[in-house]
Design a protein around this motif. Structure first.
Motif, PDB file in Angstrom:
ATOM      1  N   ALA A  57       0.835  -1.208   0.000  1.00  0.00           N
ATOM      2  CA  ALA A  57       0.000   0.000   0.000  1.00  0.00           C
ATOM      3  C   ALA A  57       0.866   1.254   0.000  1.00  0.00           C
ATOM      4  O   ALA A  57       0.596   2.203  -0.746  1.00  0.00           O
ATOM      5  CB  ALA A  57      -0.928  -0.003   1.211  1.00  0.00           C
ATOM      6  N   VAL A  58       1.908   1.262   0.809  1.00  0.00           N
ATOM      7  CA  VAL A  58       2.818   2.414   0.866  1.00  0.00           C
ATOM      8  C   VAL A  58       3.512   2.593  -0.483  1.00  0.00           C
ATOM      9  O   VAL A  58       3.637   3.707  -0.980  1.00  0.00           O
ATOM     10  CB  VAL A  58       3.834   2.259   2.015  1.00  0.00           C
ATOM     11  CG1 VAL A  58       4.958   3.272   1.903  1.00  0.00           C
ATOM     12  CG2 VAL A  58       3.127   2.392   3.357  1.00  0.00           C
ATOM     13  N   ALA A  59       3.951   1.498  -1.080  1.00  0.00           N
ATOM     14  CA  ALA A  59       4.617   1.578  -2.384  1.00  0.00           C
ATOM     15  C   ALA A  59       3.698   2.192  -3.435  1.00  0.00           C
ATOM     16  O   ALA A  59       4.128   3.007  -4.256  1.00  0.00           O
ATOM     17  CB  ALA A  59       5.087   0.200  -2.823  1.00  0.00           C
ATOM     18  N   SER A  60       2.440   1.836  -3.374  1.00  0.00           N
ATOM     19  CA  SER A  60       1.470   2.387  -4.315  1.00  0.00           C
ATOM     20  C   SER A  60       1.254   3.881  -4.075  1.00  0.00           C
ATOM     21  O   SER A  60       1.295   4.682  -5.008  1.00  0.00           O
ATOM     22  CB  SER A  60       0.148   1.629  -4.185  1.00  0.00           C
ATOM     23  OG  SER A  60      -0.799   2.135  -5.078  1.00  0.00           O
ATOM     24  N   LEU A  61       1.066   4.258  -2.818  1.00  0.00           N
ATOM     25  CA  LEU A  61       0.842   5.671  -2.484  1.00  0.00           C
ATOM     26  C   LEU A  61       2.039   6.556  -2.822  1.00  0.00           C
ATOM     27  O   LEU A  61       1.880   7.677  -3.287  1.00  0.00           O
ATOM     28  CB  LEU A  61       0.531   5.816  -0.998  1.00  0.00           C
ATOM     29  CG  LEU A  61      -0.835   5.324  -0.540  1.00  0.00           C
ATOM     30  CD1 LEU A  61      -0.902   5.309   0.983  1.00  0.00           C
ATOM     31  CD2 LEU A  61      -1.938   6.192  -1.114  1.00  0.00           C
ATOM     32  N   ALA A  62       3.237   6.043  -2.587  1.00  0.00           N
ATOM     33  CA  ALA A  62       4.449   6.835  -2.798  1.00  0.00           C
ATOM     34  C   ALA A  62       5.009   6.690  -4.214  1.00  0.00           C
ATOM     35  O   ALA A  62       6.061   7.259  -4.518  1.00  0.00           O
ATOM     36  CB  ALA A  62       5.514   6.437  -1.770  1.00  0.00           C
ATOM     37  N   GLU A  63       4.320   5.944  -5.065  1.00  0.00           N
ATOM     38  CA  GLU A  63       4.742   5.722  -6.452  1.00  0.00           C
ATOM     39  C   GLU A  63       6.158   5.154  -6.532  1.00  0.00           C
ATOM     40  O   GLU A  63       6.986   5.573  -7.343  1.00  0.00           O
ATOM     41  CB  GLU A  63       4.602   7.006  -7.272  1.00  0.00           C
ATOM     42  CG  GLU A  63       3.185   7.515  -7.335  1.00  0.00           C
ATOM     43  CD  GLU A  63       3.030   8.805  -8.108  1.00  0.00           C
ATOM     44  OE1 GLU A  63       4.038   9.390  -8.543  1.00  0.00           O
ATOM     45  OE2 GLU A  63       1.875   9.230  -8.276  1.00  0.00           O
ATOM     46  N   ILE A  64       6.434   4.189  -5.671  1.00  0.00           N
ATOM     47  CA  ILE A  64       7.730   3.521  -5.622  1.00  0.00           C
ATOM     48  C   ILE A  64       7.850   2.584  -6.814  1.00  0.00           C
ATOM     49  O   ILE A  64       6.894   1.893  -7.170  1.00  0.00           O
ATOM     50  CB  ILE A  64       7.871   2.791  -4.268  1.00  0.00           C
ATOM     51  CG1 ILE A  64       8.089   3.853  -3.180  1.00  0.00           C
ATOM     52  CG2 ILE A  64       8.961   1.742  -4.292  1.00  0.00           C
ATOM     53  CD1 ILE A  64       8.015   3.351  -1.773  1.00  0.00           C
ATOM     54  N   GLY A  65       9.019   2.554  -7.419  1.00  0.00           N
ATOM     55  CA  GLY A  65       9.227   1.740  -8.614  1.00  0.00           C
ATOM     56  C   GLY A  65       9.275   0.251  -8.346  1.00  0.00           C
ATOM     57  O   GLY A  65       8.826  -0.554  -9.161  1.00  0.00           O
ATOM     58  N   ALA A  66       9.839  -0.131  -7.201  1.00  0.00           N
ATOM     59  CA  ALA A  66       9.931  -1.546  -6.842  1.00  0.00           C
ATOM     60  C   ALA A  66      10.229  -1.685  -5.361  1.00  0.00           C
ATOM     61  O   ALA A  66      10.973  -0.890  -4.797  1.00  0.00           O
ATOM     62  CB  ALA A  66      11.033  -2.241  -7.648  1.00  0.00           C
ATOM     63  N   ILE A  67       9.626  -2.688  -4.755  1.00  0.00           N
ATOM     64  CA  ILE A  67       9.978  -3.072  -3.394  1.00  0.00           C
ATOM     65  C   ILE A  67      11.037  -4.163  -3.506  1.00  0.00           C
ATOM     66  O   ILE A  67      10.836  -5.151  -4.222  1.00  0.00           O
ATOM     67  CB  ILE A  67       8.762  -3.639  -2.626  1.00  0.00           C
ATOM     68  CG1 ILE A  67       7.642  -2.606  -2.516  1.00  0.00           C
ATOM     69  CG2 ILE A  67       9.187  -4.135  -1.245  1.00  0.00           C
ATOM     70  CD1 ILE A  67       6.334  -3.178  -1.972  1.00  0.00           C
TER      71      ILE A  67
END
Length: 109
Positions: A57-67
Motif C-alpha cells: 500500500a505504501v509503495a502504491s501511495l508513494a509511487e515507488i518503482g519496486a519493493i
C-alpha cells in the motif's frame, strides 16, 4: 533503468513483476512505513525487510518503482495478492539491506 533491467543487473529474484517498465531512478532504505510514505522518492527501489500488504500500500501511495525485500525475506500471501492486483514490483535479495542498496546504487549510477 527499468525494473526488469534492475533484476538482471543485480541478480534479484522476481517475486511479482507488476510493472517491468517502471523506471528506477534511485534507491531508498527504511523500514518505518510512515517515513517511507513521506520521504521515499517516486521511482525508487525501496529496500526493506517489511514483506506485508502494508508495504505494498505504501509503495502504491508513494509511487515507488519496486519493493526490494532484503535479508532473504519473502512477502506474505496477502502482500503478493495486493502487489499483483496493483501492479507493484516485488524483488528478493538474500543480501543484507545495506549490501543490496549499495549494489542497486552502483547499478543505477
Amino acid at each position: 533503468m527499468t525494473s526488469k533491467e534492475l533484476t538482471e543487473k543485480c541478480g534479484l529474484k522476481v517475486s511479482v513483476l507488476g510493472a517491468p517498465e517502471n523506471e528506477i531512478t534511485t534507491v531508498y532504505c527504511c523500514d518505518l512505513l510512515s517515513i517511507v510514505m513521506g520521504k521515499a522518492p517516486a521511482g525508487c527501489a525501496w529496500v526493506t525487510v517489511m514483506g506485508n500488504m502494508n508495504s505494498v500500500a505504501v509503495a502504491s501511495l508513494a509511487e515507488i518503482g519496486a519493493i526490494i525485500l532484503a535479508d532473504g525475506i519473502t512477502p506474505d500471501d496477502n502482500a503478493l495478492k495486493r502487489a499483483e492486483e496493483n501492479g507493484i514490483n516485488i524483488f528478493l535479495s538474500e543480501k543484507a539491506v545495506f549490501d543490496t542498496a549499495l549494489e542497486i546504487h552502483k547499478a543505477i549510477n
